[in-house]
Design a protein around this motif. Structure first.
Motif, PDB file in Angstrom:
ATOM      1  N   THR A  63       0.814  -1.213   0.000  1.00  0.00           N
ATOM      2  CA  THR A  63       0.000   0.000   0.000  1.00  0.00           C
ATOM      3  C   THR A  63       0.849   1.265   0.000  1.00  0.00           C
ATOM      4  N   CYS A  64       2.139   1.123  -0.136  1.00  0.00           N
ATOM      5  CA  CYS A  64       3.070   2.255  -0.111  1.00  0.00           C
ATOM      6  C   CYS A  64       3.306   2.762  -1.535  1.00  0.00           C
ATOM      7  N   GLY A  65       3.016   4.015  -1.782  1.00  0.00           N
ATOM      8  CA  GLY A  65       3.194   4.594  -3.109  1.00  0.00           C
ATOM      9  C   GLY A  65       4.647   4.630  -3.560  1.00  0.00           C
ATOM     10  N   VAL A  66       5.562   4.948  -2.663  1.00  0.00           N
ATOM     11  CA  VAL A  66       6.980   4.981  -3.008  1.00  0.00           C
ATOM     12  C   VAL A  66       7.469   3.565  -3.313  1.00  0.00           C
ATOM     13  N   CYS A  67       6.992   2.582  -2.553  1.00  0.00           N
ATOM     14  CA  CYS A  67       7.361   1.188  -2.805  1.00  0.00           C
ATOM     15  C   CYS A  67       6.877   0.762  -4.192  1.00  0.00           C
ATOM     16  N   ALA A  68       5.656   1.149  -4.535  1.00  0.00           N
ATOM     17  CA  ALA A  68       5.104   0.810  -5.852  1.00  0.00           C
ATOM     18  C   ALA A  68       5.897   1.488  -6.965  1.00  0.00           C
ATOM     19  N   PRO A  99      -3.481   1.916   4.328  1.00  0.00           N
ATOM     20  CA  PRO A  99      -4.364   1.222   5.271  1.00  0.00           C
ATOM     21  C   PRO A  99      -3.833  -0.182   5.572  1.00  0.00           C
ATOM     22  N   ALA A 100      -3.495  -0.405   6.827  1.00  0.00           N
ATOM     23  CA  ALA A 100      -2.817  -1.643   7.236  1.00  0.00           C
ATOM     24  C   ALA A 100      -3.657  -2.879   6.972  1.00  0.00           C
ATOM     25  N   ASP A 101      -4.976  -2.776   7.059  1.00  0.00           N
ATOM     26  CA  ASP A 101      -5.802  -3.954   6.790  1.00  0.00           C
ATOM     27  C   ASP A 101      -5.702  -4.369   5.325  1.00  0.00           C
ATOM     28  N   VAL A 102      -5.594  -3.408   4.430  1.00  0.00           N
ATOM     29  CA  VAL A 102      -5.433  -3.716   3.003  1.00  0.00           C
ATOM     30  C   VAL A 102      -4.042  -4.305   2.759  1.00  0.00           C
ATOM     31  N   ALA A 103      -3.020  -3.712   3.365  1.00  0.00           N
ATOM     32  CA  ALA A 103      -1.658  -4.230   3.203  1.00  0.00           C
ATOM     33  C   ALA A 103      -1.564  -5.656   3.723  1.00  0.00           C
ATOM     34  N   THR A 104      -2.131  -5.909   4.898  1.00  0.00           N
ATOM     35  CA  THR A 104      -2.101  -7.249   5.480  1.00  0.00           C
ATOM     36  C   THR A 104      -2.832  -8.245   4.578  1.00  0.00           C
ATOM     37  N   ALA A 105      -3.993  -7.851   4.086  1.00  0.00           N
ATOM     38  CA  ALA A 105      -4.739  -8.738   3.179  1.00  0.00           C
ATOM     39  C   ALA A 105      -3.917  -9.022   1.921  1.00  0.00           C
ATOM     40  N   GLY A 106      -3.256  -8.020   1.401  1.00  0.00           N
ATOM     41  CA  GLY A 106      -2.420  -8.220   0.221  1.00  0.00           C
ATOM     42  C   GLY A 106      -1.290  -9.204   0.473  1.00  0.00           C
ATOM     43  N   ILE A 122       2.779  -9.915  -5.293  1.00  0.00           N
ATOM     44  CA  ILE A 122       3.183  -8.648  -4.661  1.00  0.00           C
ATOM     45  C   ILE A 122       3.253  -7.554  -5.730  1.00  0.00           C
ATOM     46  N   GLY A 123       3.868  -7.849  -6.856  1.00  0.00           N
ATOM     47  CA  GLY A 123       3.973  -6.880  -7.946  1.00  0.00           C
ATOM     48  C   GLY A 123       2.610  -6.472  -8.487  1.00  0.00           C
ATOM     49  N   ALA A 124       1.724  -7.445  -8.661  1.00  0.00           N
ATOM     50  CA  ALA A 124       0.386  -7.140  -9.174  1.00  0.00           C
ATOM     51  C   ALA A 124      -0.384  -6.262  -8.195  1.00  0.00           C
ATOM     52  N   ILE A 125      -0.213  -6.510  -6.914  1.00  0.00           N
ATOM     53  CA  ILE A 125      -0.908  -5.683  -5.920  1.00  0.00           C
ATOM     54  C   ILE A 125      -0.349  -4.259  -5.928  1.00  0.00           C
ATOM     55  N   MET A 126       0.958  -4.131  -6.012  1.00  0.00           N
ATOM     56  CA  MET A 126       1.534  -2.781  -6.091  1.00  0.00           C
ATOM     57  C   MET A 126       1.036  -2.059  -7.336  1.00  0.00           C
ATOM     58  N   ASP A 127       0.961  -2.779  -8.452  1.00  0.00           N
ATOM     59  CA  ASP A 127       0.433  -2.179  -9.681  1.00  0.00           C
ATOM     60  C   ASP A 127      -1.029  -1.758  -9.520  1.00  0.00           C
ATOM     61  N   SER A 128      -1.777  -2.484  -8.700  1.00  0.00           N
ATOM     62  CA  SER A 128      -3.206  -2.193  -8.542  1.00  0.00           C
ATOM     63  C   SER A 128      -3.460  -0.898  -7.768  1.00  0.00           C
ATOM     64  N   GLN A 129      -2.429  -0.321  -7.177  1.00  0.00           N
ATOM     65  CA  GLN A 129      -2.624   0.967  -6.496  1.00  0.00           C
ATOM     66  C   GLN A 129      -3.201   2.007  -7.458  1.00  0.00           C
ATOM     67  N   ARG A 130      -2.859   1.900  -8.739  1.00  0.00           N
ATOM     68  CA  ARG A 130      -3.416   2.825  -9.740  1.00  0.00           C
ATOM     69  C   ARG A 130      -4.929   2.651  -9.836  1.00  0.00           C
ATOM     70  N   GLU A 131      -5.390   1.400  -9.734  1.00  0.00           N
ATOM     71  CA  GLU A 131      -6.834   1.129  -9.766  1.00  0.00           C
ATOM     72  C   GLU A 131      -7.515   1.764  -8.562  1.00  0.00           C
ATOM     73  N   TRP A 132      -6.888   1.641  -7.404  1.00  0.00           N
ATOM     74  CA  TRP A 132      -7.478   2.201  -6.186  1.00  0.00           C
ATOM     75  C   TRP A 132      -7.607   3.704  -6.304  1.00  0.00           C
ATOM     76  N   ALA A 133      -6.584   4.329  -6.874  1.00  0.00           N
ATOM     77  CA  ALA A 133      -6.612   5.785  -7.056  1.00  0.00           C
ATOM     78  C   ALA A 133      -7.730   6.196  -8.003  1.00  0.00           C
ATOM     79  N   ALA A 134      -8.111   5.293  -8.914  1.00  0.00           N
ATOM     80  CA  ALA A 134      -9.183   5.578  -9.873  1.00  0.00           C
ATOM     81  C   ALA A 134     -10.558   5.205  -9.315  1.00  0.00           C
TER      82      ALA A 134
END
Length: 168
Positions: A63-68, A99-106, A122-134
């Motif tokens: 869930t970290c933008g810099v990590c993604a 949000p830690a609950d989302v990170a933990t679920a991921g 892990i990579g797909a979840i980091m990529d999905s941050q763009r979806e969450w922003a949308a």
């Protein structure tokens, strides 16, 4: 503008993200106390075998933008140059951020997908941050990624609600 300020302003985003990630890894490596190359229960690792001459330990969150950004801009080249050639052992340590609950679920989804798929998930979840922003709810993205990794909706639900795994 001073020369120093100009150099920083002219720095590419990629260089800034890489520098920030390396500084964070260096700072956290100093906190380990047992040596950066030693194993910790639950570590997920790829590349060279344990005891390799060089071990890189990344503390990151899905869930970290810099990590993604690091995963998107730096990881592919780093992986090709050092991990896939087994020049380094790359250890990923889960560090849930809000949000830690989302990170933990991921992280749970990645583990439930299996060791062979962990880093891809892990990579797909980091990529999905763009979806969450949308506006896509994170749960919807996580379920899709879990299903792409071979988990059924029921397995996904059991995975993200496993109290023992959450505590671990």
């Amino acid at each position: 503008m001073t020369d120093r300020k100009f150099r920083f302003a002219a720095m590419s985003r990629r260089a800034a993200v890489t520098g920030a990630a390396l500084a964070a890894m260096a700072a956290l490596a100093g906190c380990s106390g047992s040596g950066s190359g030693s194993s910790t229960e639950g570590d997920m690792a790829i590349g060279a075998s344990e005891g390799a001459k060089v071990t890189v330990v990344e503390y990151a969150s899905v869930t970290c933008g810099v990590c993604a950004a690091w995963h998107d801009q730096v990881w592919p080249e780093f992986k090709a140059k050092y991990v896939e050639t087994e020049k380094v052992r790359f250890v990923f340590r889960e560090f849930p951020t809000p949000p830690a609950d989302v990170a933990t679920a991921g992280f749970l989804v990645a583990r439930c997908a299996g060791e062979g798929q962990y880093f891809n998930v892990i990579g797909a979840i980091m990529d999905s941050q763009r979806e969450w922003a949308a506006g896509t709810p994170p749960r919807q993205s996580l379920l899709r990624i879990a299903q792409e990794a071979g988990l059924s909706q029921e397995e996904f639900q059991r995975c993200v609600t496993d109290e023992a795994a959450i505590a671990a």
